[in-house]
Design an enzyme around this catalytic site. Structure first.
Site, mmCIF file in Angstrom:
data_model
loop_
_atom_site.group_PDB
_atom_site.id
_atom_site.type_symbol
_atom_site.label_atom_id
_atom_site.label_comp_id
_atom_site.label_asym_id
_atom_site.label_seq_id
_atom_site.Cartn_x
_atom_site.Cartn_y
_atom_site.Cartn_z
ATOM 1 N N GLY A 80 -13.825 -42.175 -48.243
ATOM 2 C CA GLY A 80 -14.327 -43.424 -47.696
ATOM 3 C C GLY A 80 -15.202 -44.102 -48.751
ATOM 4 O O GLY A 80 -15.934 -43.441 -49.474
ATOM 5 N N GLY A 109 -10.997 -30.029 -38.175
ATOM 6 C CA GLY A 109 -9.834 -30.798 -38.623
ATOM 7 C C GLY A 109 -8.639 -29.876 -38.822
ATOM 8 O O GLY A 109 -8.780 -28.660 -38.890
ATOM 9 N N LEU A 154 -18.818 -29.949 -39.604
ATOM 10 C CA LEU A 154 -17.513 -30.337 -39.049
ATOM 11 C C LEU A 154 -16.418 -29.465 -39.661
ATOM 12 O O LEU A 154 -16.242 -29.436 -40.880
ATOM 13 C CB LEU A 154 -17.227 -31.805 -39.358
ATOM 14 C CG LEU A 154 -18.365 -32.788 -39.028
ATOM 15 C CD1 LEU A 154 -17.895 -34.214 -39.241
ATOM 16 C CD2 LEU A 154 -18.880 -32.578 -37.610
ATOM 17 N N LYS A 163 -8.057 -24.770 -43.103
ATOM 18 C CA LYS A 163 -8.613 -25.194 -44.397
ATOM 19 C C LYS A 163 -9.943 -24.529 -44.733
ATOM 20 O O LYS A 163 -10.120 -24.014 -45.839
ATOM 21 C CB LYS A 163 -8.768 -26.723 -44.422
ATOM 22 C CG LYS A 163 -9.450 -27.229 -45.686
ATOM 23 C CD LYS A 163 -9.276 -28.710 -45.901
ATOM 24 C CE LYS A 163 -10.050 -29.557 -44.937
ATOM 25 N NZ LYS A 163 -9.901 -30.998 -45.250
ATOM 26 N N TYR A 211 -2.402 16.642 -49.584
ATOM 27 C CA TYR A 211 -1.663 16.190 -48.400
ATOM 28 C C TYR A 211 -0.517 17.159 -48.159
ATOM 29 O O TYR A 211 0.302 17.405 -49.051
ATOM 30 C CB TYR A 211 -1.130 14.776 -48.682
ATOM 31 C CG TYR A 211 -0.435 14.113 -47.523
ATOM 32 C CD1 TYR A 211 -1.039 14.027 -46.277
ATOM 33 C CD2 TYR A 211 0.821 13.542 -47.696
ATOM 34 C CE1 TYR A 211 -0.402 13.403 -45.215
ATOM 35 C CE2 TYR A 211 1.464 12.905 -46.649
ATOM 36 C CZ TYR A 211 0.852 12.843 -45.401
ATOM 37 O OH TYR A 211 1.481 12.216 -44.363
ATOM 38 N N ARG A 226 -3.225 -31.374 -45.200
ATOM 39 C CA ARG A 226 -2.919 -31.593 -46.613
ATOM 40 C C ARG A 226 -2.935 -30.286 -47.423
ATOM 41 O O ARG A 226 -2.465 -30.238 -48.546
ATOM 42 C CB ARG A 226 -3.900 -32.624 -47.207
ATOM 43 C CG ARG A 226 -3.647 -34.045 -46.694
ATOM 44 C CD ARG A 226 -4.775 -35.021 -47.013
ATOM 45 N NE ARG A 226 -5.899 -34.893 -46.091
ATOM 46 C CZ ARG A 226 -6.985 -35.682 -46.115
ATOM 47 N NH1 ARG A 226 -7.083 -36.641 -47.015
ATOM 48 N NH2 ARG A 226 -7.969 -35.490 -45.251
ATOM 49 N N THR A 280 -13.650 -37.370 -37.131
ATOM 50 C CA THR A 280 -14.974 -36.814 -37.424
ATOM 51 C C THR A 280 -16.007 -37.277 -36.388
ATOM 52 O O THR A 280 -16.937 -36.546 -36.063
ATOM 53 C CB THR A 280 -15.423 -37.211 -38.839
ATOM 54 O OG1 THR A 280 -15.237 -38.629 -39.002
ATOM 55 C CG2 THR A 280 -14.603 -36.488 -39.902
ATOM 56 N N ASN A 293 -15.647 20.694 -65.965
ATOM 57 C CA ASN A 293 -14.676 19.992 -66.806
ATOM 58 C C ASN A 293 -13.280 20.290 -66.281
ATOM 59 O O ASN A 293 -12.871 21.443 -66.244
ATOM 60 C CB ASN A 293 -14.824 20.486 -68.257
ATOM 61 C CG ASN A 293 -14.146 19.540 -69.225
ATOM 62 O OD1 ASN A 293 -13.104 18.963 -68.895
ATOM 63 N ND2 ASN A 293 -14.702 19.378 -70.401
HETATM 64 C C1 UD1 Z 1 -14.107 -37.923 -44.526
HETATM 65 C C2 UD1 Z 1 -14.778 -39.270 -44.294
HETATM 66 C C3 UD1 Z 1 -14.789 -40.030 -45.609
HETATM 67 C C4 UD1 Z 1 -15.504 -39.224 -46.674
HETATM 68 C C5 UD1 Z 1 -14.913 -37.828 -46.800
HETATM 69 C C6 UD1 Z 1 -15.808 -36.981 -47.676
HETATM 70 C C7 UD1 Z 1 -14.324 -39.908 -42.011
HETATM 71 C C8 UD1 Z 1 -13.480 -40.729 -41.092
HETATM 72 N N1 UD1 Z 1 -14.041 -40.005 -43.296
HETATM 73 O O1 UD1 Z 1 -12.768 -38.180 -44.902
HETATM 74 O O2 UD1 Z 1 -15.434 -41.274 -45.444
HETATM 75 O O3 UD1 Z 1 -15.430 -39.882 -47.926
HETATM 76 O O4 UD1 Z 1 -14.828 -37.176 -45.513
HETATM 77 O O5 UD1 Z 1 -15.252 -35.725 -47.936
HETATM 78 O O6 UD1 Z 1 -15.227 -39.244 -41.557
HETATM 79 N N2 UD1 Z 1 -12.947 -32.749 -38.838
HETATM 80 C C9 UD1 Z 1 -13.194 -32.308 -37.558
HETATM 81 N N3 UD1 Z 1 -12.501 -32.890 -36.529
HETATM 82 C C10 UD1 Z 1 -11.588 -33.871 -36.729
HETATM 83 C C11 UD1 Z 1 -11.351 -34.320 -38.041
HETATM 84 C C12 UD1 Z 1 -12.057 -33.752 -39.074
HETATM 85 O O7 UD1 Z 1 -13.996 -31.420 -37.340
HETATM 86 O O8 UD1 Z 1 -11.011 -34.336 -35.726
HETATM 87 C C13 UD1 Z 1 -13.664 -32.093 -39.957
HETATM 88 C C14 UD1 Z 1 -12.720 -31.481 -40.959
HETATM 89 O O9 UD1 Z 1 -12.463 -30.104 -40.626
HETATM 90 C C15 UD1 Z 1 -13.473 -31.606 -42.264
HETATM 91 C C16 UD1 Z 1 -14.356 -32.830 -42.056
HETATM 92 O O10 UD1 Z 1 -14.402 -33.055 -40.650
HETATM 93 O O11 UD1 Z 1 -14.276 -30.484 -42.540
HETATM 94 C C17 UD1 Z 1 -13.788 -34.063 -42.761
HETATM 95 O O12 UD1 Z 1 -12.482 -34.327 -42.256
HETATM 96 P P1 UD1 Z 1 -11.305 -34.821 -43.201
HETATM 97 O O13 UD1 Z 1 -10.124 -35.086 -42.360
HETATM 98 O O14 UD1 Z 1 -11.162 -33.935 -44.357
HETATM 99 O O15 UD1 Z 1 -11.915 -36.235 -43.639
HETATM 100 P P2 UD1 Z 1 -11.630 -37.027 -44.969
HETATM 101 O O16 UD1 Z 1 -10.314 -37.684 -44.880
HETATM 102 O O17 UD1 Z 1 -11.876 -36.167 -46.133
HETATM 103 CA CA CA Z 2 -12.145 -34.015 -46.391
#
Ligand code: UD1
Ligand code: CA
Length: 463
Positions: free
Chosen positions: A138, A12, A9, A23, A388, A16, A78, A378
């Protein structure tokens, strides 16, 4: 057990990070974050690797060969990300889901998770860890029987109760699902939560409610599950990665004198008995043979060193120093520099796009650009190639066994034959034949009695 299909994944928004760079493209010891879980999955024997990218496709063209991508049309969580990948999944076998922002996951951690999953006959297994600071993760809510009940989110207020916030066991964001169970549950996710998003962890609760086995596998190395949401977490993970890279080199016979001031990219290779002195930065595709001494205060980017090379207080980019070469202190090797066996480039010397022959020395205060220099030559202090002409670069060719005087400018294109000499202070504009001495300067003239006359003139002025 069949090899898993891997979904990573990475779609996102990474808000932050407060960054214009996505990211998962932020650098961690020479590799973007997303490269780390990809490498771990491949080492663990993954079959297909599918990366979920955002609609602007910032990852296009930046992923290693053979990686499939799929676009999540909007960042709706996610769960939405895995939904986007669903059409690419076969209906059978395990699906390993990794987070693009959890870089220190290792092949060993993935292997143990897959094993626990198949041993437990589970429909889904989530990796968890006990963290001292669980902020933002989480939390794992376990049932009375110790099994996983659900995962509660804590990124924003509203999902978790105070008791749930006190839980230290976190969701690592790393899961194995049986494909059929996952595909059946994904359409049933709701966005009825504090963020209004589809949470992937809700799949676990749905499967459990169906009566399927859902397992939680505790990872014994908490660092392996650290997620990166902001720059502070990036720095924390970088410190850990950096220390581990240095530890690996030390185990393999490299002497890193001061790990606190040494930065080595994960892509760097170093031979045994090589010593890395303090304040040294080794980047990219840098490789060193055995018995080298690198540093102190040296930065090498994409540099190849043979065995027994010594490079002190220097900066080099895209250069190749063969065995036994000596560099520095205070040398600058620029792209296209090749230093053949036993050559020496000394103090305040800059070399660019030049081939310096075996045993040849450029010891002091020189600029050698676009030159081919033979063996055992040398070049005197202050040798400068004028490569140049204001419009074009030209090459300088210097033969074997040349004796260059000090303070010599070589105006390219020009050549010095084998065994040629140049006189100190010469501006060489014409080729010097083999064995000849090139002299190109004004002859000295002494003005006799000059000092006395000056004193007499000064006396007149005063009167
Ligand atoms: C998520 C988990 C959390 C866990 C944590 C571990 C969820 C809802 N929460 O939280 O339980 O403890 O990871 O690190 O899953 N992403 C997408 N599409 C989206 C949103 C996110 O591809 O729409 C990807 C982000 O790029 C990232 C990953 O999913 O690589 C996690 O997303 P992020 O928003 O960082 O989740 P956390 O708040 O860290
Ligand atoms: Ca994360």
């Amino acid at each position: 057990m069949s090899a898993p299909t891997v979904v990573i994944l990475a779609a996102g928004q990474g808000t932050r990070m407060q960054s214009a760079t996505p990211k998962v493209l932020h650098d961690l010891c020479g590799v973007p974050l997303i490269g780390w879980p990809i490498a771990a999955a491949r080492t663990a024997g993954a079959d297909r690797v599918i990366v979920v990218d955002g609609p602007q496709q910032p990852l296009a063209g930046l992923l290693p060969e053979g990686i499939e991508t799929v676009v999540q049309p909007q960042a709706d969580g996610t769960g939405g990300a895995v939904r986007a990948a669903a059409p690419l999944l076969d209906g059978a076998g395990p699906v390993l889901v990794l987070s693009g922002d959890v870089p220190l996951v290792s092949a060993a951690v993935i292997g143990a998770l897959l094993e626990a999953h198949s041993a437990g006959g589970a429909a889904a297994t989530v990796a968890t860890a006990l963290l001292d600071d669980a902020t933002g993760y989480g939390r794992i809510v376990r049932a009375a029987d110790g099994g996983l009940e659900r995962i509660v989110e804590t990124k924003v207020a509203g999902d978790a109760s105070a008791e749930e916030l006190a839980i230290r066991e976190v969701n690592a964001g790393i899961y194995v699902f049986e494909a059929a169970a996952l595909l059946a549950a994904l359409p049933r996710l709701s966005a009825d939560n504090a963020q209004g998003e589809f949470y992937l962890p809700e799949v676990l609760a749905l499967l459990r409610a169906d009566g399927a086995v859902v397992a939680a596998h505790v990872v014994d190395d908490p660092a392996a599950v650290l997620g990166i949401n902001d720059r502070i977490q990036l720095a924390t993970v970088r410190d850990i990665a950096r220390a581990r890279i240095i530890e690996d080199h030390r185990r393999a016979g490299v002497d890193v004198i001061d790990p606190g001031s040494t930065f080595i990219d994960v892509t760097v290779e170093l031979g045994p008995d090589t010593v890395v002195e303090p304040f040294t930065v080794l980047r990219g595709a840098t490789r060193a043979g055995a018995g080298c001494r690198i540093g102190p205060s040296t930065t090498l980017t994409d540099v190849v060193l043979g065995d027994d090379v010594v490079i002190v207080h220097s900066y080099a980019v895209d250069a190749h120093a063969h065995a036994g070469v000596r560099v520095g202190p205070y040398a600058y090797l620029r792209p296209g520099t090749v230093l053949r066996e036993g050559a020496k480039v000394g103090t305040f010397v800059e070399v660019k796009n030049s081939d310096i022959g075996p045993g040849t020395k450029v010891p002091h205060l020189s600029y050698i650009g676009d030159a081919d220099v033979g063996a055992r030559t040398n070049l005197g202090a202050g040798t400068i190639t004028a490569n140049y002409d204001g419009f074009h670069k030209h090459r300088t060719t210097i033969g074997d066994g040349v004796r260059g005087g000090v303070d010599v400018s070589l105006v390219a294109p020009v050549s010095l034959g084998d065994g040629a000499w140049t006189a100190a202070g010469s501006t060489i504009t014409d080729d010097v034949p083999p064995g000849a001495l090139g002299v190109a300067r004004e002859r000295q003239r002494n003005v006799e009695g000059f000092a006395e006359r000056r004193a007499a003139d000064a006396g007149e002025d005063r009167s």
